[in-house]
Design a protein around this motif. Structure first.
Motif, PDB file in Angstrom:
ATOM      1  N   LEU A  54      39.249  46.872  32.860  1.00 23.47           N
ATOM      2  CA  LEU A  54      38.544  47.600  33.906  1.00 23.47           C
ATOM      3  C   LEU A  54      37.328  48.385  33.413  1.00 23.47           C
ATOM      4  O   LEU A  54      36.415  48.646  34.180  1.00 23.47           O
ATOM      5  N   TYR A  55      37.308  48.764  32.149  1.00 27.13           N
ATOM      6  CA  TYR A  55      36.267  49.670  31.673  1.00 27.13           C
ATOM      7  C   TYR A  55      34.908  48.970  31.555  1.00 27.13           C
ATOM      8  O   TYR A  55      34.808  47.759  31.466  1.00 27.13           O
ATOM      9  N   PHE A  56      33.842  49.781  31.555  1.00 26.29           N
ATOM     10  CA  PHE A  56      32.481  49.262  31.446  1.00 26.29           C
ATOM     11  C   PHE A  56      32.206  48.867  30.003  1.00 26.29           C
ATOM     12  O   PHE A  56      32.331  49.671  29.085  1.00 26.29           O
ATOM     13  N   ASN A  57      31.825  47.609  29.807  1.00 22.61           N
ATOM     14  CA  ASN A  57      31.458  47.104  28.496  1.00 22.61           C
ATOM     15  C   ASN A  57      30.237  46.204  28.688  1.00 22.61           C
ATOM     16  O   ASN A  57      30.334  45.137  29.278  1.00 22.61           O
ATOM     17  N   PHE A  58      29.106  46.638  28.193  1.00 26.45           N
ATOM     18  CA  PHE A  58      27.837  45.942  28.420  1.00 26.45           C
ATOM     19  C   PHE A  58      27.897  44.478  27.996  1.00 26.45           C
ATOM     20  O   PHE A  58      27.478  43.592  28.745  1.00 26.45           O
ATOM     21  N   ASP A  59      28.405  44.214  26.800  1.00 27.32           N
ATOM     22  CA  ASP A  59      28.458  42.833  26.298  1.00 27.32           C
ATOM     23  C   ASP A  59      29.339  41.938  27.166  1.00 27.32           C
ATOM     24  O   ASP A  59      28.972  40.804  27.469  1.00 27.32           O
ATOM     25  N   LEU A  60      30.496  42.447  27.566  1.00 27.67           N
ATOM     26  CA  LEU A  60      31.396  41.637  28.393  1.00 27.67           C
ATOM     27  C   LEU A  60      30.825  41.394  29.794  1.00 27.67           C
ATOM     28  O   LEU A  60      31.037  40.340  30.379  1.00 27.67           O
ATOM     29  N   ILE A  61      30.091  42.364  30.318  1.00 28.37           N
ATOM     30  CA  ILE A  61      29.521  42.207  31.665  1.00 28.37           C
ATOM     31  C   ILE A  61      28.349  41.238  31.652  1.00 28.37           C
ATOM     32  O   ILE A  61      28.302  40.285  32.431  1.00 28.37           O
ATOM     33  N   PHE A  62      27.397  41.468  30.769  1.00 25.97           N
ATOM     34  CA  PHE A  62      26.141  40.720  30.833  1.00 25.97           C
ATOM     35  C   PHE A  62      26.109  39.451  29.982  1.00 25.97           C
ATOM     36  O   PHE A  62      25.303  38.566  30.237  1.00 25.97           O
ATOM     37  N   PHE A  63      26.987  39.335  29.004  1.00 26.09           N
ATOM     38  CA  PHE A  63      26.989  38.136  28.169  1.00 26.09           C
ATOM     39  C   PHE A  63      28.170  37.216  28.445  1.00 26.09           C
ATOM     40  O   PHE A  63      28.106  36.023  28.167  1.00 26.09           O
ATOM     41  N   GLY A  65      29.865  37.502  31.616  1.00 27.83           N
ATOM     42  CA  GLY A  65      29.954  37.371  33.062  1.00 27.83           C
ATOM     43  C   GLY A  65      31.120  38.073  33.734  1.00 27.83           C
ATOM     44  O   GLY A  65      31.506  37.702  34.834  1.00 27.83           O
ATOM     45  N   GLN A  66      31.678  39.098  33.124  1.00 29.82           N
ATOM     46  CA  GLN A  66      32.800  39.831  33.724  1.00 29.82           C
ATOM     47  C   GLN A  66      32.252  40.945  34.624  1.00 29.82           C
ATOM     48  O   GLN A  66      32.391  42.130  34.344  1.00 29.82           O
ATOM     49  N   ILE A  67      31.650  40.534  35.731  1.00 32.88           N
ATOM     50  CA  ILE A  67      30.917  41.478  36.586  1.00 32.88           C
ATOM     51  C   ILE A  67      31.825  42.421  37.362  1.00 32.88           C
ATOM     52  O   ILE A  67      31.350  43.431  37.883  1.00 32.88           O
ATOM     53  N   TRP A  68      33.127  42.137  37.486  1.00 36.43           N
ATOM     54  CA  TRP A  68      34.024  43.048  38.184  1.00 36.43           C
ATOM     55  C   TRP A  68      34.072  44.406  37.502  1.00 36.43           C
ATOM     56  O   TRP A  68      34.386  45.404  38.123  1.00 36.43           O
ATOM     57  N   ARG A  69      33.746  44.456  36.221  1.00 37.83           N
ATOM     58  CA  ARG A  69      33.771  45.718  35.485  1.00 37.83           C
ATOM     59  C   ARG A  69      32.751  46.721  36.019  1.00 37.83           C
ATOM     60  O   ARG A  69      32.924  47.921  35.847  1.00 37.83           O
ATOM     61  N   LEU A  70      31.699  46.238  36.693  1.00 42.04           N
ATOM     62  CA  LEU A  70      30.733  47.150  37.308  1.00 42.04           C
ATOM     63  C   LEU A  70      31.381  47.958  38.434  1.00 42.04           C
ATOM     64  O   LEU A  70      31.014  49.113  38.666  1.00 42.04           O
ATOM     65  N   LEU A  71      32.326  47.388  39.137  1.00 37.67           N
ATOM     66  CA  LEU A  71      33.013  48.066  40.236  1.00 37.67           C
ATOM     67  C   LEU A  71      34.265  48.809  39.772  1.00 37.67           C
ATOM     68  O   LEU A  71      34.480  49.962  40.151  1.00 37.67           O
ATOM     69  N   THR A  72      35.066  48.161  38.946  1.00 44.03           N
ATOM     70  CA  THR A  72      36.352  48.759  38.575  1.00 44.03           C
ATOM     71  C   THR A  72      36.202  49.994  37.695  1.00 44.03           C
ATOM     72  O   THR A  72      37.138  50.795  37.608  1.00 44.03           O
ATOM     73  N   THR A  73      35.054  50.175  37.093  1.00 41.37           N
ATOM     74  CA  THR A  73      34.799  51.389  36.320  1.00 41.37           C
ATOM     75  C   THR A  73      34.940  52.626  37.203  1.00 41.37           C
ATOM     76  O   THR A  73      35.399  53.664  36.754  1.00 41.37           O
ATOM     77  N   TYR A  74      34.579  52.509  38.477  1.00 42.60           N
ATOM     78  CA  TYR A  74      34.624  53.634  39.402  1.00 42.60           C
ATOM     79  C   TYR A  74      35.938  53.728  40.167  1.00 42.60           C
ATOM     80  O   TYR A  74      36.118  54.652  40.965  1.00 42.60           O
TER      81      TYR A  74
END
Length: 110
Positions: A54-63, A65-74
């Motif tokens: 769930l946590y925000f991780n730049f590499d996992l999100i943008f490299f 494609g785990q875009i759910w982390r942008l929402l689940t962080t909040y």
């Protein structure tokens, strides 16, 4: 909102606090945020979801494609505890105040 004292349909006392009427009185966006945060925490408490996914991780999100982390962080406020209860109280209180006050009738900017 009924905190007791009022009779239910048919003159029968409902026994106190009516959770569903309180929940449905919360404005739409605040209610969705509260529900999402509660369900995310419940999923983690029941080991359905790992907090590490769930946590925000730049590499996992943008490299990767785990875009759910942008929402689940909040949405994750930690496990069920007194701290979580206070987080939910203030989340509902201040989101509700914003949505009913400054953003009345304008859900999109909220």
């Amino acid at each position: 909102m009924d905190f007791g004292g009022a009779a239910a349909i048919g003159g029968v006392d409902n026994g106190g606090f009516d959770f569903m009427s309180w929940y449905m009185d919360i404005p739409v966006i605040s209610r969705l945020y509260f529900t999402g945060a509660f369900l995310t925490t419940a999923g983690c408490a029941l080991d359905i979801i790992s907090p590490f996914s769930l946590y925000f991780n730049f590499d996992l999100i943008f490299f990767q494609g785990q875009i759910w982390r942008l929402l689940t962080t909040y949405l994750f406020f930690g496990m069920f505890s007194i701290d979580f209860i206070f987080h939910m109280y203030f989340l509902v209180r201040y989101c509700r105040m914003l949505e009913e006050g400054d953003f009345r009738g304008r859900n999109l900017p909220f």
